[in-house]
Design a protein around this motif. Structure first.
Motif, PDB file in Angstrom:
ATOM      1  N   LEU A 747      37.336  35.244  34.548  1.00  0.00           N
ATOM      2  CA  LEU A 747      37.794  35.599  35.789  1.00  0.00           C
ATOM      3  C   LEU A 747      36.773  35.355  36.958  1.00  0.00           C
ATOM      4  CD1 LEU A 747      39.491  39.190  36.357  1.00  0.00           C
ATOM      5  CD2 LEU A 747      37.871  38.217  38.144  1.00  0.00           C
ATOM      6  N   VAL A 748      35.541  35.784  36.734  1.00  0.00           N
ATOM      7  CA  VAL A 748      34.632  35.621  37.910  1.00  0.00           C
ATOM      8  C   VAL A 748      34.557  34.011  38.461  1.00  0.00           C
ATOM      9  CG1 VAL A 748      32.287  35.689  38.752  1.00  0.00           C
ATOM     10  CG2 VAL A 748      33.457  37.611  37.699  1.00  0.00           C
ATOM     11  N   LEU A 749      34.459  33.238  37.239  1.00  0.00           N
ATOM     12  CA  LEU A 749      34.442  31.600  37.550  1.00  0.00           C
ATOM     13  C   LEU A 749      35.363  31.141  38.164  1.00  0.00           C
ATOM     14  CD1 LEU A 749      32.572  30.569  34.085  1.00  0.00           C
ATOM     15  CD2 LEU A 749      31.408  30.830  36.619  1.00  0.00           C
ATOM     16  N   SER A 750      36.611  31.592  37.833  1.00  0.00           N
ATOM     17  CA  SER A 750      38.123  31.360  37.940  1.00  0.00           C
ATOM     18  C   SER A 750      38.182  31.669  39.582  1.00  0.00           C
ATOM     19  CB  SER A 750      39.061  31.797  37.296  1.00  0.00           C
ATOM     20  OG  SER A 750      38.988  31.333  36.114  1.00  0.00           O
ATOM     21  N   ARG A 751      38.011  32.876  39.986  1.00  0.00           N
ATOM     22  CA  ARG A 751      38.036  33.195  41.317  1.00  0.00           C
ATOM     23  C   ARG A 751      37.158  32.717  42.429  1.00  0.00           C
ATOM     24  NH1 ARG A 751      42.086  33.735  43.734  1.00  0.00           N
ATOM     25  NH2 ARG A 751      42.939  34.811  42.191  1.00  0.00           N
ATOM     26  N   VAL A 760      29.529  27.057  41.645  1.00  0.00           N
ATOM     27  CA  VAL A 760      30.619  27.237  40.534  1.00  0.00           C
ATOM     28  C   VAL A 760      31.486  25.838  40.523  1.00  0.00           C
ATOM     29  CG1 VAL A 760      32.497  28.144  39.780  1.00  0.00           C
ATOM     30  CG2 VAL A 760      30.429  29.514  40.781  1.00  0.00           C
ATOM     31  N   VAL A 761      31.838  25.223  41.766  1.00  0.00           N
ATOM     32  CA  VAL A 761      32.629  24.021  41.720  1.00  0.00           C
ATOM     33  C   VAL A 761      31.965  22.730  41.341  1.00  0.00           C
ATOM     34  CG1 VAL A 761      33.735  22.314  43.348  1.00  0.00           C
ATOM     35  CG2 VAL A 761      34.112  24.801  43.903  1.00  0.00           C
ATOM     36  N   ALA A 762      30.623  22.870  41.534  1.00  0.00           N
ATOM     37  CA  ALA A 762      29.899  21.650  41.084  1.00  0.00           C
ATOM     38  C   ALA A 762      29.773  21.633  39.646  1.00  0.00           C
ATOM     39  CB  ALA A 762      28.520  21.580  41.835  1.00  0.00           C
ATOM     40  N   ALA A 784      36.871  29.165  28.943  1.00  0.00           N
ATOM     41  CA  ALA A 784      36.241  28.404  30.400  1.00  0.00           C
ATOM     42  C   ALA A 784      37.156  26.971  30.726  1.00  0.00           C
ATOM     43  CB  ALA A 784      34.800  27.943  30.169  1.00  0.00           C
ATOM     44  N   ARG A 785      38.051  26.754  29.836  1.00  0.00           N
ATOM     45  CA  ARG A 785      38.832  25.596  30.220  1.00  0.00           C
ATOM     46  C   ARG A 785      39.871  25.622  31.587  1.00  0.00           C
ATOM     47  NH1 ARG A 785      39.445  24.098  23.869  1.00  0.00           N
ATOM     48  NH2 ARG A 785      37.193  23.805  23.619  1.00  0.00           N
ATOM     49  N   SER A 786      40.394  27.083  31.348  1.00  0.00           N
ATOM     50  CA  SER A 786      41.420  26.980  32.319  1.00  0.00           C
ATOM     51  C   SER A 786      40.857  27.059  33.678  1.00  0.00           C
ATOM     52  CB  SER A 786      42.198  28.598  32.240  1.00  0.00           C
ATOM     53  OG  SER A 786      41.292  29.432  32.310  1.00  0.00           O
ATOM     54  N   ALA A 787      39.557  27.960  33.798  1.00  0.00           N
ATOM     55  CA  ALA A 787      38.950  27.711  35.052  1.00  0.00           C
ATOM     56  C   ALA A 787      38.645  26.325  35.376  1.00  0.00           C
ATOM     57  CB  ALA A 787      37.830  28.645  35.248  1.00  0.00           C
ATOM     58  N   VAL A 788      37.936  25.538  34.457  1.00  0.00           N
ATOM     59  CA  VAL A 788      37.371  24.251  34.750  1.00  0.00           C
ATOM     60  C   VAL A 788      38.333  23.354  35.172  1.00  0.00           C
ATOM     61  CG1 VAL A 788      36.083  22.740  33.834  1.00  0.00           C
ATOM     62  CG2 VAL A 788      35.112  24.796  33.826  1.00  0.00           C
ATOM     63  N   PHE A 789      39.581  23.472  34.182  1.00  0.00           N
ATOM     64  CA  PHE A 789      40.691  22.383  34.604  1.00  0.00           C
ATOM     65  C   PHE A 789      41.176  22.550  35.946  1.00  0.00           C
ATOM     66  CE2 PHE A 789      42.216  21.823  29.727  1.00  0.00           C
ATOM     67  CZ  PHE A 789      40.609  21.147  29.666  1.00  0.00           C
TER      68      PHE A 789
END
Length: 955
Positions: A747-751, A760-762, A784-789
């Motif tokens: 959640l934290v990485l996604s947001r 985080v973007v990099a 992690a895939r949903s956030a990274v994708f």
């Protein structure tokens, strides 16, 4: 049924599915906006945050029903005959995609008649005749006239002479139909097998009124009967129905090509619960332990297409365990000898509770131990528990009419959570319930376009629209409030009595209240009808007064008014005085609530003088909002910021939910909500951050068309708010971590990534490249895939979209498939938007999953308007594709349009729908228009104050 509330990444949720047809619709669903939004609320948080007039027909037998102070004409079949037994034989052709059938219905003739009216839709009836005993001689009476009425979905079979009253006759009908692609009735589901061949299954979805698409019948919940089912199918395929197989043999002269499969007689039940599945399937099997009143174990199986059965292990284990817990809880043994759970590739809802043969979306039943996200296990457990709860609530004891749908869905939602909590107490199920069910129900019920829990429905076309967060989530929340007030033991005692009295029959809400009144010694209907027969709920406004006594006690003046998200309730809308358990806790007794009840428009209550804080609605068991005075909010904020756990997690969540909901309505300012959020910077509870994340998502969406400088500062505020959590959690996942930790990190990485956190973007882009280009599997933990994708697609172009599309097409893990699909909607390159839009209506994306991308496209300001133009341009296509799936069609209509934030766009959306026939989705459309306009008013009112606050407090 679990509404597509199917708790995954977008949603029509269980039975969900959010809707029902759809959850997690909904709910459940739905419910539900559908399945995916609920399952991936943490892995894809950006996805969450999303009648026909009654006409009399000559063939119907209208009766009046009174609910909520109004009357409605129910279009029901004539009562001159009553079915008691069906002998049904079907022969599906999976190549030609048709089926033939014959049915013999035993009828009790209540009144002499020369015609019989029953339901049939999209069927061709070749012949019909009556067999009756006359003077101990069997006589055949052929039909002389068969008339179809497509509007009422009925067929009238006429005879030359009358059938005498108080006689018993057998109606024989021969018919044919098509295995449609509408996910309704007797339909086809297609998939590609391990050798690359396209295969078809024949499956059913009858709730609420689609049994009539499979065979002529009396398709109303109160017209229960027994069923004998025979399926003639290819010899190499598996045939399933509600009961166990009693015989299987080669069919006639088919030279081994066909076999005839006969099933045992069902208990007496409603037509919408009948089911059959034909396909090339494999299964896993287990048995329940011996339970009270059941001498033999129940055989449980999970069926899948070949190659996927191992993904059903967890669902199978939960199915057996929940049957055991439910049998003990209700003191009624599961009455069938077997329970089959079948994963269906094409399925509109989250799941469907057919008695003994429960059908599921693959993502609601199957998971991969290594590849599925952490949330998937909790979601599968809940949906299975929800559907198994229906085996008692809905199947054994059935509502009299669809106006009491909540007796099925509200109870299955509450009981499903109750059972999961018993089996997996470490999951903090009731905390999740507050954010996933209570808040969803309160959000919808804060609109004028909401409806009562007990809602009048007259015709079949209206029924699908009430498979929503009111019937599921608000219904379950009201049950939780009542259970908390009466005490669990008393409440369950009343439920057991209710089920035992009405088992194998039909019941109404009044019957439930009577059973609970008998168990508790209180007139339950007196205060509960206020909650079920009226739309809406109250906001309690608290004012502090100095006590007059020598002890200096504090007095709270509490006033209730109906809460509307628009904040403009009119006197005629505010006439109900709800019965409200206040459940007040204080700093002196934070775990013990008062028993005070608010029953008048305004009352005064007393607190001790030396408390540092107080809070209403302990553990959020009440269905209402609270507006505190500034001094009380200050005290609560200080208690939360201390982080010492004095205020429990559900109560910390409740403060956020109430404040965030009151701001758009004008009860408090948006800046007060932003100040409150800062006290949660050190919060470590995932569920609380999940609620915060949903509220942030709504705020960011509402402000999405404000000047860029304001939007950048809002994103900066979110980055600052989450920075401590990012520093604490980082990027490194471990399989040994608790699910809540894994989900919070995601959640934290996604947001942060979606709000432009540079680091985080990099890192997301680096890991994305390593995973796809260097084939480094360890670069991306499944969660992690949903956030990274999504982050990579948003900040990339065609190459990133290609990789995600390829992943979607190749993975066989349902939740991974959905997270990849949802991330496609985060493109920002305008030239790629048409590509994504064309892709979702291609044969690469199942009809059940289109909403997953549409919801992301709607949430994405860069694609929202183009996606809306696409829906308008293809409206006729969508209308035809989902003509039998009104719940899903309503979700399609809302998916993009509900994300607009200006009054101008509300007018444009309204103008478009005025040119369309929306009679079967008008609730969804009205809710969409109301939401857009209330968001527009909110932003107009608070935008300047928010801008000033951001200038002062955010770098």
């Amino acid at each position: 049924m679990a509404s597509t509330k199917e708790k995954p990444s977008s949603s029509p949720n269980i039975k969900s599915s959010y809707s029902r047809r759809s959850i997690y619709t909904s709910v459940f669903l739905l419910f539900a906006s559908i399945a995916c939004a609920l399952l991936f609320q943490d892995t894809a948080p950006w996805l969450v945050g999303p009648i026909a007039r009654l006409l009399p027909f000559h063939q119907s037998s209208p009766i009046m029903s009174s609910s909520s102070g109004s009357s409605v004409v129910r279009e029901v079949l004539p009562t001159n005959v009553k079915p008691t037994h069906y002998d049904l034989e079907l022969t599906p052709d999976l190549d030609k995609l048709v089926f033939s059938g014959k049915v013999v219905v035993q009828l009790q003739v209540k009144e002499s008649t020369s015609s019989i009216v029953l339901n049939a839709d999209d069927l061709e009836i070749q012949a019909a005749h009556i067999v009756q005993d006359v003077a101990k001689t069997e006589q055949t009476l052929a039909s002389n006239n068969i008339t179809h009425n497509a509007t009422t979905q009925t067929v009238t079979i006429g005879f030359v002479q009358e059938l005498p009253a108080r006689s018993t006759v057998a109606l024989h009908i021969q018919f044919t139909g098509k295995l449609n692609d509408l996910m309704a009735g007797f339909y086809r589901s297609s998939y590609t097998d391990s050798e690359g061949n396209k295969r078809n299954m024949a499956v059913t979805q009858f709730e609420p009124t689609d049994a009539r698409r499979a065979f002529p019948c009396w398709d109303e919940p109160s017209l229960k009967a027994k069923f004998d089912v025979t399926l003639n199918v290819p010899a190499d395929l598996t045939a399933l129905s509600n009961m166990q197989v009693i015989s299987e043999k080669p069919l006639g002269e088919s030279e081994g090509r066909l076999k005839q499969v006969k099933f045992a007689t069902t208990p007496i039940m409603s037509t919408y619960l009948l089911a059959f599945v034909v396909g090339d399937l494999e299964y896993l099997e287990t048995f329940t332990r011996k339970t009270e009143g059941k001498s033999t174990p129940v055989r449980c199986r999970v069926y899948t297409v070949k190659g996927l059965k191992d993904q059903g292990k967890f669902g199978l284990e939960v199915a057996a365990r929940t049957l055991e817990v439910l049998a003990d809880t209700f003191d009624i043994a599961y009455p069938l000898p077997k329970l089959d759970l079948v994963a269906i590739p094409d399925f509109e809802a989250g799941a469907m509770e057919n008695w003994g043969l429960v059908t599921y979306r693959t993502s609601a039943l199957l998971l991969d131990d290594k590849q599925s996200v952490a949330r998937a296990k909790e979601y599968v457990a809940y949906v299975v528990a929800h559907e198994n709860s229906h085996q008692w609530f809905g199947n054994l004891c059935t509502m009299e009419w669809w106006s009491d749908l909540w007796l099925n869905e509200g109870f299955a939602t509450w009981v499903g959570n109750y059972v999961v909590d018993k089996i997996f107490p470490e999951w903090n199920t009731w905390t999740n319930f507050v954010t996933e069910e209570t808040q969803r129900g309160l959000s919808l019920d804060a609109l004028r376009s909401s409806h009562p829990i007990e809602v009048d429905v007259g015709r079949a076309s209206e029924i699908s629209q009430i498979f929503d967060a009111i019937s599921y989530s608000k219904g379950a929340s009201v049950i939780r409030m009542l259970s908390s007030y009466l005490g669990e033991d008393v409440f369950l005692s009343g439920i057991r009595a209710y089920l035992k009295k009405h088992m194998y029959g039909n019941a109404s809400t009044r019957d439930l209240w009577q059973a609970l009144s008998d168990a508790s010694g209180q007139d339950v209907s007196k205060f509960m009808e206020l909650w079920t027969r009226h739309v809406g709920y109250p906001v309690l406004s608290v004012t502090e007064e100095q006590g007059e006594g020598s002890d200096g006690s504090r007095r709270l003046r509490i006033r209730q008014t109906r809460f509307l998200s628009t904040g403009d309730v009119k006197p005629e809308e505010d006439k109900i005085n709800w019965w409200v358990p206040l459940s007040i806790i204080t700093s002196q007794s934070p775990q013990k609530a008062s028993s005070d009840i608010l029953t008048e428009k305004e009352q005064v209550f007393t607190l001790p003088s030396d408390v540092s804080f107080y809070k209403l609605n302990y553990q959020q068991t009440g269905v209402y909002r609270v507006q505190y005075p500034p001094s009380a909010i200050k005290s609560l904020t200080e208690a939360i910021a201390r982080g010492d756990g004095t205020l429990g997690s559900i109560d910390r969540l409740g403060v956020i939910a109430d404040t965030a909901s009151l701001a758009p309505a004008g009860f408090t300012s948006t800046t007060n909500f932003l100040v409150l959020l800062r006290s949660y910077e050190n919060e470590k509870d995932f569920v609380i951050w999940s609620e915060i994340n949903l509220r942030l998502r709504s705020l960011l969406s509402a402000w999405s068309e404000q000047p860029q400088a304001i939007r950048e500062k809002l994103n900066a505020f979110v980055r600052q708010l989450l920075q401590k959590q990012y520093e604490r959690l980082g990027w490194n996942y471990a399989e040994s971590e608790e699910s809540s930790v894994i989900r919070l990190r995601t959640l934290v990485l996604s947001r942060l990534g979606m709000c432009g956190h540079p680091e985080v973007v990099a890192e997301a882009q680096r890991r994305f490249k390593a995973y796809f280009e260097a084939q480094d599997e360890k670069a991306l933990f499944p969660d992690a895939r949903s956030a990274v994708f999504a982050i990579s697609v948003k900040n990339g172009g065609a190459k990133e979209l290609d990789y995600v599309t390829k992943y979607y097409e190749e993975t066989t893990v349902s939740d991974q498939k959905m997270l990849a699909l949802s991330s496609m909607g985060w493109i920002t390159d305008e030239s790629l938007i048409p590509r994504v839009l064309d892709y979702i209506i291609s044969d690469k994306v199942r009809n059940q999953d289109i909403h997953v991308v549409l919801m992301t496209l709607g949430a994405n300001p860069a694609t929202r308007h183009q996606a809306w133009e696409f829906i308008k341009a293809n409206w006729t296509m969508f209308e035809e594709r989902y003509k039998a799936s009104m719940l899903y069609f309503g979700a399609i209509a809302k998916a993009v349009s509900s994300e607009f934030v200006t009054a101008k766009m509300a007018d444009k959306v309204d103008e478009f729908f005025k040119t369309k026939d929306i009679s079967r989705i008008d609730r969804a459309v009205n809710q969409t228009l109301e939401k857009i306009r209330l968001v527009s008013a909110w932003v107009s009112r608070d935008k300047d104050e928010v801008a000033q606050w951001l200038d002062q407090h955010v770098q």
